[in-house]
Design a protein around this motif. Structure first.
Motif, PDB file in Angstrom:
ATOM      1  N   UNK A  13       0.836  -1.205   0.000  1.00 41.49           N
ATOM      2  CA  UNK A  13       0.000   0.000   0.000  1.00 41.49           C
ATOM      3  C   UNK A  13       0.870   1.254   0.000  1.00 41.49           C
ATOM      4  N   UNK A  16       2.351   1.793  -3.362  1.00 42.48           N
ATOM      5  CA  UNK A  16       1.374   2.296  -4.333  1.00 42.48           C
ATOM      6  C   UNK A  16       1.030   3.761  -4.063  1.00 42.48           C
ATOM      7  N   UNK A  17       0.914   4.110  -2.770  1.00 40.34           N
ATOM      8  CA  UNK A  17       0.638   5.527  -2.452  1.00 40.34           C
ATOM      9  C   UNK A  17       1.763   6.421  -2.974  1.00 40.34           C
ATOM     10  N   UNK A  20       1.434   6.725  -6.783  1.00 45.26           N
ATOM     11  CA  UNK A  20       0.289   7.499  -7.289  1.00 45.26           C
ATOM     12  C   UNK A  20       0.659   8.815  -7.962  1.00 45.26           C
ATOM     13  N   UNK A  25       0.939   8.931 -16.248  1.00 46.76           N
ATOM     14  CA  UNK A  25      -0.254   9.228 -17.054  1.00 46.76           C
ATOM     15  C   UNK A  25       0.129  10.121 -18.216  1.00 46.76           C
TER      16      UNK A  25
ATOM     17  N   UNK B 152      -8.356   3.769  -4.180  1.00 50.09           N
ATOM     18  CA  UNK B 152      -7.968   3.904  -2.786  1.00 50.09           C
ATOM     19  C   UNK B 152      -6.601   4.569  -2.629  1.00 50.09           C
ATOM     20  N   UNK B 153      -5.621   4.100  -3.395  1.00 52.71           N
ATOM     21  CA  UNK B 153      -4.232   4.451  -3.089  1.00 52.71           C
ATOM     22  C   UNK B 153      -3.680   5.551  -3.996  1.00 52.71           C
ATOM     23  N   UNK B 154      -4.275   5.713  -5.175  1.00 50.02           N
ATOM     24  CA  UNK B 154      -3.844   6.829  -6.031  1.00 50.02           C
ATOM     25  C   UNK B 154      -4.755   8.051  -5.821  1.00 50.02           C
ATOM     26  N   UNK B 155      -6.085   7.793  -5.779  1.00 50.47           N
ATOM     27  CA  UNK B 155      -7.022   8.916  -5.762  1.00 50.47           C
ATOM     28  C   UNK B 155      -7.616   9.169  -4.378  1.00 50.47           C
ATOM     29  N   UNK B 156      -7.261   8.309  -3.401  1.00 55.01           N
ATOM     30  CA  UNK B 156      -7.645   8.536  -2.015  1.00 55.01           C
ATOM     31  C   UNK B 156      -9.159   8.623  -1.810  1.00 55.01           C
TER      32      UNK B 156
END
Lengths: 264, 202
Positions: A13, A16-17, A20, A25, B152-156
Motif C-alpha cells: 500500500x 502504491x501511495x 500514485x 499518465x 484507494x491508493x492513487x485517488x484517495x
C-alpha cells in the motif's frame, strides 16, 4: 518459498501511495470544450426536481418526457444515440454503435457450454428457465455453470418458417442468464447498417437489433479473462427480474416478439 | 477563493451546488464540473484502457452521458463516484473494442513495455525500476483490481465513494481491496521487494 521476503499489504500500500503522484499518465486533455459543444448541440432539458421527487406520478411523467426527448435526440444525432445506447442498457448487456464495424469470421464457435438435459440445466442455474410455447421443447440444451448464476442456451434447428442463421448454424438460439449479477457479460457492437431500437418486451426494457449482423462479446471473469466474440444475427434482448433473455434468429421483429411472448 | 475551486476535487458542497444548477439546464455549471473532474475522469479511464486516446474518448463520452442522466441522479448524492462509475463503464467498452483488434497477450506485452519506458528522469535508477515494475504489473491485473487499488491508493477515495464508484456493497470494499493486493503481490516478480529506501532489491 520465500514468502516472508515478499511485501506485506502495508508495504505494498505504501509503495502504491508513493507511486500514485508519479504514475506515468499521459497529459490530461481538455474535455470541457468538446463536452460543452455536444450538450449544447443536443440540449435535453434536465428534470426540475423540487416537486417531482415528492410526487411519483409527476416523476413518472417527467421520466417519460425525458425518454421521449432522448429518443428524439437519438433519431437526430448518432453521437447522442450512442450515449443513450450505453446508458439505457439492459442489465448484463452493453450496446455500442461503432463505425465501421470490424469484420469477424461468421463461423466462430458458439461456446454455449456443455450440452445437457433441461432438468440438469435447471438445477445448474439460479433462475427458472423459460421455454417459449411458440417453439416448444428445444432440440438441444446447453448450460454454462462458470457464468455467475449460470447461463442456459436453448437451441432450435431450422424448420419450415424458421430459416437457418449462418452465424449460429441454428434456426433460433435463446440464451438466458442473470444480467443483474454480471453487468458487462454481453457487449454488443452495432455497425451503421444495423438497426438498434429500444423497445419493450412483455413490458420490460429491451433492444431489437436487426439488419446487418452485429458483433457480440461474451465476457466472463473480468476483462482479461475469457473473451469470445462472434457475429450475431437479428436479436431481441430484454431483462426481467434480474434475468436477461436473448433471442437470436433471422426472423422478423414480429416473429421474434411472438416467441418472446411465451417467456417472462 | 472561488477561483481555486477548479483545482480542488471532490468538495461536496461545491459539487452539490453545481450539480443542482446543471440539472436545471445550466451548461456553465456543468462545464465547471467537467473542468473540476476531467483529470480524475481521464486517469480513471486510463487505468482501464491503458491507452490515452481511448481514455480521452471514454472520459468525454462519460461526461456527456452523465449530463443526460442528471435527471436520474439522486439529489444530494456525491457526484464524483457516480461519475467515476460511468467513466469506468465507458472505458471498459473502449477496452473491449481494443481486445477485438489486439490479441490479449500482445496487449499485455505492450502495457509492460510502456510501463518500463515510463519516464522519470529525476528519480534514482533503482526507484525508476521499482516503479516501472509496479506499473507494468498493475497493467497486467484485471481492471477491477487495478481500479480498486487506484481509487484507494492513487485517488484517495473513501470506502463509501469506492463502493459507489465500483457499484459494490460497502461491506465488500475492504475484502476486495485485500484480494487485489494479494493478486498484485502474486503477479510481481518473485524477487521484488522493498529495500530500506523504498527501492527494489534484486
Amino acid at each position: 518459498m520465500a514468502e516472508s521476503a515478499r511485501l506485506t499489504d502495508m508495504e505494498l500500500e505504501r509503495a502504491l501511495r508513493e507511486l500514485g503522484p508519479r504514475y506515468p499518465y499521459p497529459p490530461t486533455p481538455n474535455l470541457a470544450v468538446a463536452v460543452r459543444r455536444r450538450i449544447v448541440a443536443q440540449p435535453v432539458a434536465p428534470v426540475r426536481r423540487l416537486t417531482l421527487w415528492r410526487d411519483p406520478r409527476r416523476l413518472a411523467l417527467a421520466a417519460a418526457v425525458v425518454l421521449v426527448l432522448a429518443g428524439a435526440a437519438a433519431l437526430i444525432n448518432p453521437t447522442t444515440r450512442d450515449a443513450i445506447a450505453h446508458f439505457f442498457h439492459v442489465r448484463g448487456v452493453i450496446v455500442s454503435r461503432v463505425s465501421p464495424l470490424p469484420s469477424v469470421s461468421p463461423v466462430t464457435p458458439l461456446n454455449l457450454g456443455r450440452r445437457t438435459t433441461m432438468a440438469d440445466a435447471q438445477s445448474a442455474v439460479s433462475f427458472t428457465i423459460g421455454v417459449p410455447a411458440e417453439l416448444g421443447a428445444p432440440d438441444a440444451v446447453y448450460v454454462d455453470s462458470e457464468v455467475p448464476g449460470g447461463e442456459v442456451a436453448l437451441a432450435y434447428t431450422p424448420r419450415p418458417g424458421i430459416p437457418l442463421v449462418k452465424q449460429t448454424g441454428l434456426g433460433v438460439l435463446i440464451t438466458e442468464f442473470r444480467g443483474d449479477l454480471i453487468p458487462g457479460f454481453l457487449s454488443k457492437e452495432v455497425g451503421p447498417s444495423t438497426t438498434l431500437q429500444e423497445t419493450s418486451v412483455n413490458g420490460h426494457p429491451g433492444w431489437w437489433i436487426a439488419g446487418e449482423p452485429h458483433l457480440v462479446f461474451v465476457q466472463v471473469g473480468g476483462i482479461d479473462q475469457q473473451v469470445s466474440l462472434r457475429m450475431a444475427a437479428n436479436t431481441l434482448i430484454w431483462e426481467h427480474a434480474g434475468v436477461t433473455y436473448r433471442i437470436e434468429s433471422s426472423l422478423s421483429e414480429a416473429d421474434a416478439f411472438r416467441i418472446a411472448a411465451g417467456l417472462p | 477563493m472561488k477561483g481555486s475551486n477548479r483545482s480542488v476535487e471532490g468538495r461536496p458542497l461545491d459539487d452539490l451546488a453545481l450539480v443542482e444548477r446543471a440539472r436545471t439546464g445550466d451548461v456553465n455549471a456543468y462545464e465547471a464540473l467537467v473542468q473540476q473532474y476531467q483529470q480524475l475522469a481521464f486517469r480513471v479511464a486510463y487505468q482501464v484502457t491503458g491507452d490515452a486516446a481511448d481514455a480521452e474518448d471514454a472520459a468525454q463520452e462519460a461526461f456527456v452521458n452523465a449530463y443526460y442522466a442528471l435527471g436520474r441522479f439522486r439529489p444530494g448524492a456525491p457526484f464524483k463516484p457516480w461519475l467515476c462509475r460511468i467513466v469506468a463503464n465507458e472505458a471498459r467498452n473502449r477496452r473491449m473494442a481494443a481486445h477485438r483488434r489486439t490479441a490479449l497477450a500482445e496487449r499485455a506485452q505492450r502495457a509492460q513495455a510502456s510501463g518500463e519506458a515510463a519516464p522519470s528522469p529525476e528519480a534514482a535508477a533503482e526507484a525508476d525500476e521499482f516503479r516501472a515494475t509496479l506499473v507494468a504489473t498493475l497493467g497486467r491485473l484485471r481492471d477491477d483490481d487495478r481500479l480498486i487499488l487506484a481509487y484507494r491508493l492513487f485517488f484517495d477515495f473513501s470506502e463509501t465513494d469506492m463502493a459507489e464508484a465500483l457499484n459494490v456493497p460497502k461491506g465488500t470494499v475492504k475484502s476486495r481491496l485485500s484480494r487485489a493486493l494479494t493478486r498484485l503481490r502474486a503477479a510481481l516478480p518473485a524477487d521484488f521487494q522493498l529495500a530500506s529506501g523504498g527501492t527494489v532489491n534484486g
